[in-house]
Motif scaffolding. Structure first.
Motif, mmCIF file in Angstrom:
data_model
loop_
_atom_site.group_PDB
_atom_site.id
_atom_site.type_symbol
_atom_site.label_atom_id
_atom_site.label_comp_id
_atom_site.label_asym_id
_atom_site.label_seq_id
_atom_site.Cartn_x
_atom_site.Cartn_y
_atom_site.Cartn_z
ATOM 1 N N THR A 15 0.234 -7.891 -1.543
ATOM 2 C CA THR A 15 -0.303 -7.315 -2.212
ATOM 3 C C THR A 15 0.617 -6.687 -4.084
ATOM 4 O OG1 THR A 15 -0.105 -5.401 0.151
ATOM 5 C CG2 THR A 15 -0.762 -4.394 -1.982
ATOM 6 N N LYS A 16 0.002 -5.935 -4.614
ATOM 7 C CA LYS A 16 0.142 -5.681 -6.101
ATOM 8 C C LYS A 16 -0.419 -6.869 -7.145
ATOM 9 C CE LYS A 16 -0.472 -1.590 -5.363
ATOM 10 N NZ LYS A 16 -1.693 -0.789 -5.687
ATOM 11 N N GLU A 61 -6.081 -7.768 -9.475
ATOM 12 C CA GLU A 61 -5.217 -7.592 -8.770
ATOM 13 C C GLU A 61 -6.103 -8.024 -7.762
ATOM 14 O OE1 GLU A 61 -4.252 -4.132 -5.759
ATOM 15 O OE2 GLU A 61 -3.841 -3.130 -7.447
ATOM 16 N N ASP A 63 -5.456 -8.531 -4.640
ATOM 17 C CA ASP A 63 -4.900 -7.369 -3.342
ATOM 18 C C ASP A 63 -6.803 -7.127 -2.866
ATOM 19 O OD1 ASP A 63 -3.944 -7.525 -0.120
ATOM 20 O OD2 ASP A 63 -4.038 -5.616 -1.535
ATOM 21 N N THR A 64 -7.245 -6.764 -3.737
ATOM 22 C CA THR A 64 -8.358 -5.625 -3.648
ATOM 23 C C THR A 64 -8.675 -6.910 -3.633
ATOM 24 O OG1 THR A 64 -7.548 -4.243 -5.475
ATOM 25 C CG2 THR A 64 -10.104 -4.691 -4.987
ATOM 26 N N LYS A 66 -8.818 -9.175 -2.253
ATOM 27 C CA LYS A 66 -8.286 -10.301 -0.882
ATOM 28 C C LYS A 66 -9.322 -9.331 0.559
ATOM 29 C CE LYS A 66 -5.138 -12.126 1.985
ATOM 30 N NZ LYS A 66 -3.304 -11.977 2.105
ATOM 31 N N VAL A 67 -8.828 -8.186 0.025
ATOM 32 C CA VAL A 67 -9.620 -7.531 1.322
ATOM 33 C C VAL A 67 -10.208 -7.882 1.618
ATOM 34 C CG1 VAL A 67 -9.358 -5.191 2.251
ATOM 35 C CG2 VAL A 67 -7.110 -6.166 1.070
#
Length: 305
Positions: A15-16, A61, A63-64, A66-67
């Protein structure tokens, strides 16, 4: 389609963590990049050069993204995906106005700055050839739709044999008229099929002469009983900018010729050359350069520059 598989994001990323979103590869070391924000509205666009090719990227970012793209098979936020894909498209179109470029796939993300160089270097010669191929040219899309009822009526009105048999019906018995009507229906169907067989080759031949390259997409065989105005032709054309007048003239000529038959041509563009990035000498070119899954909505007229 598996968005995780199609991107460069790895499962183990935390994350991040920051990464670099790639929008396109451009020809030359004097790329024009205006001071604009990237796909997330936060990171600014910047360029990374390798030899005579330039990648346009922005920091995001990881994770943004990826989710969102790993949600395939579960709950995928299509509104988010489409919004970001449209933003990607707008950025590429803006860059296209001043640069020769190849658009990158939606959600092409790498972890490090040196990976941007690798992204270009791994297929440098293929990209270079593709850029030379699209230099000075634009992609235009052409779709054709058929109004089945109007097409049928055109065949009836322009086939004397059908008209003559139809006029005979009022003078016949019910049994005889039934048989004649059956013959009329079969004749109409045969004439429609014969005429339709010649329409696509005619469109292709006329537009091929006014373009440098063409990409004709497969269209599912239509059933005129199921669809009122089915799409029966879908193609992209790479057109020299200084030859667009001739291409437009051919389109207008086709429209005037085919409209009475119930055929409508819809032209969109100019687009970044999504359909012409594959190297002609290499069928298995790196697949980061393909048409966006969610092109920006709306039809742009043939007269748009």
């Amino acid at each position: 389609m598996d968005y995780m598989e199609k991107s460069n994001i790895c499962d183990e990323l935390g994350t991040k963590e920051k990464g670099f979103y790639i929008y396109c590869i451009m020809l030359g070391d004097t790329a024009v990049i205006e001071d604009h924000k990237g796909i997330d509205g936060i990171g600014s666009l910047f360029s990374t050069q390798y030899r005579n090719l330039t990648a346009v990227v922005s920091e995001v970012e990881i994770d943004t993204f990826k989710v969102q793209i790993s949600a395939v098979g579960e709950e995928i936020d299509m509104e988010w995906i489409e919004e970001k894909a449209q933003t990607h498209e707008k950025i590429v179109e803006r860059l296209m106005k001043e640069n020769v470029l190849l658009p990158a796939r939606f959600c092409s993300i790498v972890r490090k700055k040196e990976d941007i160089i690798a992204y270009i270097a791994d297929n440098y010669h293929e990209y270079e050839r593709a850029l030379e191929r699209v230099k000075g040219r634009e992609e235009w899309g052409v779709k054709a739709y058929l109004s089945s009822e109007k097409f049928k009526q055109f065949i009836i009105d322009n086939t004397p044999e059908i008209r003559e048999r139809s006029e005979m019906l009022s003078f016949m018995s019910v049994k005889a008229s039934f048989l004649i009507q059956l013959k009329i229906d079969n004749l109409i169907k045969a004439r429609m099929e014969k005429r339709f067989e010649g329409i696509i080759p005619h469109i292709v031949e006329l537009l091929r002469d006014a373009s440098e390259h063409e990409s004709i997409l497969d269209v599912e065989s239509f059933n005129q009983q199921q669809l009122e105005n089915p799409l029966f032709f879908n193609a992209s054309y790479l057109v020299e900018k200084n030859a667009f007048h001739d291409f437009k003239h051919k389109i207008n000529k086709l429209s005037a010729e085919l409209e009475p038959e119930g055929i409508t041509l819809v032209v969109s563009g100019p687009w970044p050359p999504y359909s012409f990035v594959e190297d002609e000498n290499k069928s298995d070119i790196e697949r980061s350069l393909v048409r966006l899954l969610f092109p920006i909505s709306g039809i742009r007229g043939v007269g748009k520059n």
